[in-house]
Design an enzyme around this catalytic site. Structure first.
Site, mmCIF file in Angstrom:
data_model
loop_
_atom_site.group_PDB
_atom_site.id
_atom_site.type_symbol
_atom_site.label_atom_id
_atom_site.label_comp_id
_atom_site.label_asym_id
_atom_site.label_seq_id
_atom_site.Cartn_x
_atom_site.Cartn_y
_atom_site.Cartn_z
ATOM 1 N N GLU A 181 0.812 -1.226 0.000
ATOM 2 C CA GLU A 181 0.000 0.000 0.000
ATOM 3 C C GLU A 181 0.848 1.280 0.000
ATOM 4 O O GLU A 181 0.858 2.031 0.983
ATOM 5 C CB GLU A 181 -0.969 -0.005 1.184
ATOM 6 N N GLU A 340 -6.457 -8.016 -1.063
ATOM 7 C CA GLU A 340 -6.947 -8.124 0.318
ATOM 8 C C GLU A 340 -8.433 -7.802 0.275
ATOM 9 O O GLU A 340 -8.837 -6.844 -0.370
ATOM 10 C CB GLU A 340 -6.256 -7.094 1.228
#
Ligand code: GAL
Ligand code: ZN
Length: 702
Positions: A181, A340
């Protein structure tokens, strides 16, 4: 001896800092998420290091039984791979990887640079980022590093290379996730300031061009040597909040995005050098996170992945994950992977609600419907330690195969059966919505009116398309516009001439364009254009805006129209005092002083039409009727009538058209179908309608 070491380090750091950085595109063909001759990736994010070795086989057996074929591993395991500088230990992971072939499970490895080992912080304190208040971050969370730090970049390259060398030939390893991220921390250290100065210098070449680009004649901010450039203050409230030069702020944000992209690029080059071509490289993005231009970050990747956590408060209509998916697909204009996804109640200090029965499944189908070609849940089992003790996985702390696990395994089985239909299909939208980081960054700290939030502006239109069952692409302003019948350029505050020209051409050649409030105010260095609004877009929009105002709740205006909608709607937040020149007025304000101005206009230009909406409506119905008219102008037909809470999406390609229907409500819903068809999940023929149960989904081949 000691001096010699420092000297070598200095040379290495200088080398890293002075290397020319560009995003080199190699000749290799990009890979897709869906393996050509294999099965779609379905699995979990797994942390073997969190569980005793004796448990590994049980977990793998349960994964296999659930129909999973992939795990993502290791994105936080740097200290285990390199417990002290230059000493690598892979045995712990090798032991786990040895087990995988017998369970037919493949691996995506994460480069572990999102968490630096404690020894890095201790030995090289300059790698720790500095916050805006000048305080250095204390090691102990994630994303603690400064991206300008040559030392950090070197260490990151070394661990990446060591991993790549070690795993390049491992039969279970199929691809890589870079870091985790990307975004921040935004670092305010001296190295970042100096690197920013170099970056600015490379961009503007001369001080004169810098000074005119930033407009430093204001407040006597003329820059006389490159070393005078400071990190501007771009955020914060109050008199000394966002008080920095807007041009400097925009460049500071561009620079920070570039730092992340450069950092990733270093890793990508190594993996591409060392690993076989069959290894893909991806990264897990965060939908609308504004810090890093995902278009730039995506250039180095084979495909993008993203992290989808939609379950927070009450169940809602689920516009957001659909819109996020449409941006994620737009990054490379191809299908993506879910790296995810919500598997249970989420939260750090506190957790929120539990996905209800059927909800985990419908969240997956929504992404599938928008172009996800793989499904990975975060995480396998809820961890007993650390900050994410309450971020629940498919399994609870107890590790038993309970309800959430069963639902995921149902998804896996169903996806396997759908695979043959899905191959080669993607969303092919006729509608494009521009997604522009430059405008997002320009609006940061200077929105113009309080409620001016870029993504919020896009949502108003996006949600109306969603309710109409029309697929949308969120696209780079640099994308090819010719494949769209209808384009929305909302909140396009930064309008370089090149883009204005491209949009005018698009309309002239037959496209339908919608623009709205604040379009064309600024140029690419964040200076206001010396032009009457909407600047160069006046050509295709046929209007002129000499004045405008922020609207506060104490004096909302009413807008009526006998062409667009019934009754009246309320104009909130902001209005343009737009004068139709060649455009026709489609609505009117009800106030005496606004009689000459039009809140909505439509202009014929060349073969196309330019719409302008100089207001923000409180009512959704306004956007529904607006979109209905735009679709008509663009010749886009709606094909289905959707009850509230039902989402429709089409995937097409390979001679197939797949219609997905998703019930986001907790009530049974009946949808009338275009024609009687076979439903692919149940493999049964429908009647002229289908009943979708609570969180029910259906897929048809049209
Ligand atoms: C994501 C992150 C994961 C995990 C998850 C839950 O943003 O990539 O590592 O932290 O959130 O917090
Ligand atoms: Zn820094």
């Amino acid at each position: 001896m000691h001096n010699k070491k420092i000297f070598i380090w200095l040379i290495l750091i200088c080398w890293v800092l002075t290397r020319n950085f560009s995003i080199a595109q190699d000749n290799r063909n990009e890979m897709n998420v869906m393996p050509e001759n294999g099965s779609m990736f379905i699995g979990v994010d797994y942390y073997p290091e969190h569980w005793p070795e004796e448990r590994w086989k049980t977990d793998l057996q349960m994964m296999k039984e659930a129909g999973f074929n992939v795990v993502r591993l290791s994105e936080f395991a740097w200290v285990l791979f390199e417990p002290s500088e230059g000493n690598y230990e892979f045995a712990w992971l090798d032991d786990f990887l040895k087990l995988l072939p017998q369970y037919d499970i493949k691996v995506i490895l994460g480069t572990p640079t999102a968490v630096m080992p404690a020894w890095v912080a201790r030995k090289y304190p300059e790698t720790l980022a500095t916050m805006e208040n000048g305080q250095q971050i204390v090691w102990g969370s994630r994303k603690n590093n400064c991206f300008s730090s040559g030392t950090y970049r070197l260490l990151s390259e070394r661990i990446t290379r060591a991993m790549a060398e070690h795993y390049k030939d491992h039969p279970s390893v199929i691809g890589w996730q870079t870091d985790n991220e990307f975004a921040g921390p935004v670092c305010y250290c001296n190295t970042c300031r100096n690197t920013f100065q170099d970056w600015v210098r490379e961009r503007y070449i001369t001080l004169d061009s810098l000074n005119s680009a930033w407009g430093t004649h204001f407040w006597g901010h003329k820059i006389q040597t490159w070393g005078e450039i400071q990190i501007p203050k771009c955020n914060g409230e109050g008199r000394w909040g966002a008080s920095g030069n807007p041009g400097a702020c925009l460049d500071w944000m561009r620079f920070n995005s570039w730092l992340n992209v450069r950092f990733q690029h270093d890793q990508v080059q190594i993996i591409r050098d060392v690993c076989p071509q069959s290894h893909f490289i991806t990264h897990n993005l965060m939908s609308f996170h504004p810090e890093v231009s995902y278009f730039d970050l995506g250039k180095d990747l084979d495909f993008v992945s993203w992290d989808n956590y939609p379950v927070w408060n009450k169940p809602d209509l689920s516009y957001e994950p659909a819109m996020a998916a449409d941006l994620m697909r737009g990054i490379k204009q191809k299908n993506f992977l879910i790296m995810e996804q919500t598997a249970g109640p989420s939260g750090w200090g506190n957790f929120f609600r539990n996905p209800r029965p059927g909800e985990i499944r419908k969240i997956c189908y929504q992404q599938l419907a928008h172009g996800a070609d793989g499904q990975i849940w975060f995480r396998w089992r809820t961890c007993t330690a650390g900050r994410e003790q309450y971020w629940h996985g498919l399994l609870g702390h107890d590790g038993r195969a309970l309800r959430r696990y069963k639902e995921a395994s149902q998804v896996a089985t169903e996806y396997r059966n759908l695979e043959k239909y899905l191959t080669g299909t993607t969303v092919k939208a006729d509608v494009g919505i521009l997604y522009d980081y430059t405008s997002i960054w320009s609006l940061t700290g200077q929105p113009g009116f309080v409620e001016n939030i870029y993504v919020q502006a896009l949502r108003r239109y996006y949600q109306a398309f969603y309710r109409a069952g029309i697929n949308v692409d969120l696209i780079n302003p640099e994308a090819d516009f010719s494949r769209y019948k209808l384009l929305v350029a909302s909140d396009q505050i930064v309008l370089p001439d090149q883009l204005a020209g491209k949009l005018n051409d698009y309309v002239r050649q037959g496209g339908v364009l919608l623009a709205d409030c604040r379009t064309g105010v600024k140029n690419e260095t964040n200076l206001a254009w010396e032009r009457t609004l909407p600047g160069k877009l006046s050509a295709s929009l046929g209007i002129e805006i000499q004045e405008y105002e922020a609207v506060t709740p104490d004096f909302n205006y009413k807008v009526y129209s006998n062409r667009l909608f019934e009754d009246t709607v309320t104009a909130i937040h902001y209005i343009d005092w737009a004068i139709p020149v060649s455009a026709e007025s489609m609505a009117a304000f009800d106030q005496w002083h606004l009689k000459n101005f039009s809140p909505v206009t439509r202009n014929k230009y060349g073969n196309g039409t330019g719409w302008y909406v100089g207001m923000i409506a409180a009512e959704e119905t306004f956007y529904d009727s607006l979109i209905e008219n735009l679709l008509k102008d663009a010749g886009i037909e709606t094909y289905i009538n959707l009850p509230v809470g039902i989402e429709a999406s089409l995937r097409e390609g390979n001679g197939k058209r797949l219609l997905f229907l998703i019930n986001h409500t907790e009530e049974e819903q009946t949808v009338i179908l275009p024609e009687i068809k076979k439903e692919l999940i149940s493999d049964k023929k429908t009647g002229k309608s289908i009943v979708l149960g609570v969180f029910g989904v259906a897929v048809f081949e049209l």
